[in-house]
Design an enzyme around this catalytic site. Sequence first.
Site, PDB file in Angstrom:
ATOM      1  N   ASP A 105      14.769 -18.684   1.782  1.00 43.16           N
ATOM      2  CA  ASP A 105      16.124 -19.001   1.368  1.00 43.16           C
ATOM      3  C   ASP A 105      16.702 -17.771   0.692  1.00 43.16           C
ATOM      4  OD1 ASP A 105      18.327 -20.785   0.647  1.00 43.16           O
ATOM      5  OD2 ASP A 105      16.822 -22.380   0.775  1.00 43.16           O
ATOM      6  N   ASP A 207      22.254 -19.346   1.958  1.00 43.93           N
ATOM      7  CA  ASP A 207      22.847 -20.428   1.185  1.00 43.93           C
ATOM      8  C   ASP A 207      24.366 -20.263   1.028  1.00 43.93           C
ATOM      9  OD1 ASP A 207      22.245 -22.655  -0.823  1.00 43.93           O
ATOM     10  OD2 ASP A 207      23.413 -21.273  -2.054  1.00 43.93           O
ATOM     11  N   GLU A 270      24.073 -21.665   6.028  1.00 45.78           N
ATOM     12  CA  GLU A 270      24.538 -22.964   5.563  1.00 45.78           C
ATOM     13  C   GLU A 270      26.046 -22.892   5.386  1.00 45.78           C
ATOM     14  OE1 GLU A 270      24.298 -26.112   1.890  1.00 45.78           O
ATOM     15  OE2 GLU A 270      24.618 -23.986   1.572  1.00 45.78           O
ATOM     16  N   HIS A 335      17.467 -30.938   1.918  1.00 46.27           N
ATOM     17  CA  HIS A 335      17.260 -31.279   0.509  1.00 46.27           C
ATOM     18  C   HIS A 335      18.547 -31.667  -0.211  1.00 46.27           C
ATOM     19  CE1 HIS A 335      18.653 -27.229   0.702  1.00 46.27           C
ATOM     20  NE2 HIS A 335      18.822 -27.185  -0.610  1.00 46.27           N
ATOM     21  N   ASP A 336      19.671 -31.630   0.494  1.00 40.10           N
ATOM     22  CA  ASP A 336      20.950 -31.998  -0.133  1.00 40.10           C
ATOM     23  C   ASP A 336      21.475 -33.351   0.334  1.00 40.10           C
ATOM     24  OD1 ASP A 336      21.111 -29.574  -1.550  1.00 40.10           O
ATOM     25  OD2 ASP A 336      22.055 -28.551   0.154  1.00 40.10           O
TER      26      ASP A 336
HETATM   27  C1  NOJ Z   1      23.405 -25.272  -1.127  1.00 37.72           C
HETATM   28  C2  NOJ Z   1      21.988 -25.646  -1.402  1.00 37.72           C
HETATM   29  O1  NOJ Z   1      21.430 -26.243  -0.271  1.00 37.72           O
HETATM   30  C3  NOJ Z   1      22.009 -26.545  -2.605  1.00 37.72           C
HETATM   31  O2  NOJ Z   1      20.775 -27.168  -2.826  1.00 37.72           O
HETATM   32  C4  NOJ Z   1      22.454 -25.717  -3.780  1.00 37.72           C
HETATM   33  O3  NOJ Z   1      22.584 -26.553  -4.904  1.00 37.72           O
HETATM   34  C5  NOJ Z   1      23.791 -25.042  -3.516  1.00 37.72           C
HETATM   35  N1  NOJ Z   1      23.882 -24.469  -2.211  1.00 37.72           N
HETATM   36  C6  NOJ Z   1      24.042 -23.936  -4.511  1.00 37.72           C
HETATM   37  O4  NOJ Z   1      23.223 -22.834  -4.253  1.00 37.72           O
END
Ligand code: NOJ
Length: 536
Positions: A105, A207, A270, A335-336
């Site tokens: 990441d 990210d 992402e 994970h989100d």
């Molecule tokens: C996206 C990530 O997947 C998430 O887990 C994170 O909190 C935010 N970006 C901030 O980096």
Amino acid sequence: MTHAEEPWFKHAVLYQIYPRSFYDSNGDGIGDLQGVIEKLDYLNGRPDSLGVTAIWLSPFYPSPMADFGYDVTDHCDVHPMFGTLHDFKQLLKEAHARGIRVLIDFIPNHTSDEHAWFKESRASRDNPKRDWYIWRDAKTDGSLPNNWESVFGGPAWQYDKTTGQYYLHSFLRKQPDLNWDNPEVRKAMHEQMRFWLDLGVDGFRMDAVLYISKDPEYRDDPVEALSDFKKDQLAAQWNARSQNGPHLYEYLRGMAEVARQYPHKFIVTEAYPHPWDKVAGYVRFYENVDPRVCAPFNFEAIMADWNAAEFRHIIDNFQHALELEYMPVYCLGNHDRHRLATRLGSQAAARSAALLLLTLPGMPTLYYGDELGMIDGKILPEQVQDPYEKNLPGHGYGRDPARTPLPWNDSKHAGFTTGQPWLPINADHAHVNVAAENTDPESMLNLYRKLLAFRRQSPALEDGEYHGLETPEDVFGFRRVSEDEKLIVLVNFVNRTIELPEKFQQADPVISTHDGPLPAAITSLRPHEAVILREV
Ligand code: NOJ
Ligand code: CA
């Protein structure tokens, strides 16, 4: 180019590991790099491995863990909680020995407020690193520099009394945004990438990339961008001027260029595109960055309802829009987001989702634990860890439920740790665990194994063309076609039996998500059944 000469990512299946929750090697209740190393055989390298060919490790950098590692204090090291750089090198070596590529990441948009760069930046207005972050005065009436909001709730500006200015944080107060318009910042971030590429990582998951370029004038967001937390807070962000600025692709191209200087590296970004230009938004990414080394996650399937018409729309349109060299990266969990099996509401639907994901073109991405059919864990208010839930309690934004430890067996703490797990173990771990599912030929885990093994030896699934297919209502299907193999994939999205037209009954069944011996021909799909058929 022959199959063997093509870069690895053309035929990869990616598996996301959330290191805190994978396996704890030292009993402190938190997963770590040695834990990942110990469990690599689970992923690949043995006849009974799952069979994924690449892993993406969520952040393991030094960090105060305000956002569980997405707040980095040193981009070129490992948090002692996870191990050492030496452990990481060992992980890389051991993974590669098993045919597993390693993506890490990378967090370009922000650092921790405890990062040395930010400490310098906030020290004085004339510090050489002042402009590495985004500092603004209050408006003349004393109000905030503009009305931008943090993704995690509240204003995106934090007053810093040492210098009497505000700094911008698109996420937590403890995650100040870097100023990508400053060439020194871009150079520094490229150097961090090179550090890991030189060590031998195979690429990055990048990210929150949309945020690295912002409205150059820092104008107020339009009212419709401001969140009313009763509505979809994420959707509100899509209007925001804190992202999608005019230099976005230029800065991304810069990072892609760094990757291009090494053979066979890959970046997956992402970026949740605007709801009104989904396909076009993704295509712009491919067109404007560098499709040879970089692709965006396609998040439409993770956001969609489990509905055949919707999936047909999403996937047919996307595949249709892609040029040959644009590689799709589909995923159904991360994970989100809430767990796949929870969102779909049944294990039967989760099984058909597995078959769907693993028959799509490109680099399908699995989220750890989905291969066991894990559901959202139950997190009591006093167990909450995620800052999103702490800032905005009770709205269902909390991400802890999808981050609970991977259950390895039915012993205390599910064999994940000998200590106290950082998040509770799922209540169903007595039967939803690796050991139990290993021994059950009909488990979710064995379905994933079967699908991965089939995909690996199937030219149509690995390389073949995608063609849309006319199917009965509530069924979504497509063909995957290579020179010597023609497959049909059919997914029943509903909980009732659906008769199939004659044309499908002539094909040979290869895999079904339902148990028991395969019939000679499939005349109907049972509730939530998905199948792979071979055209004869
Ligand atoms: C996206 C990530 O997947 C998430 O887990 C994170 O909190 C935010 N970006 C901030 O980096
Ligand atoms: Ca540990």
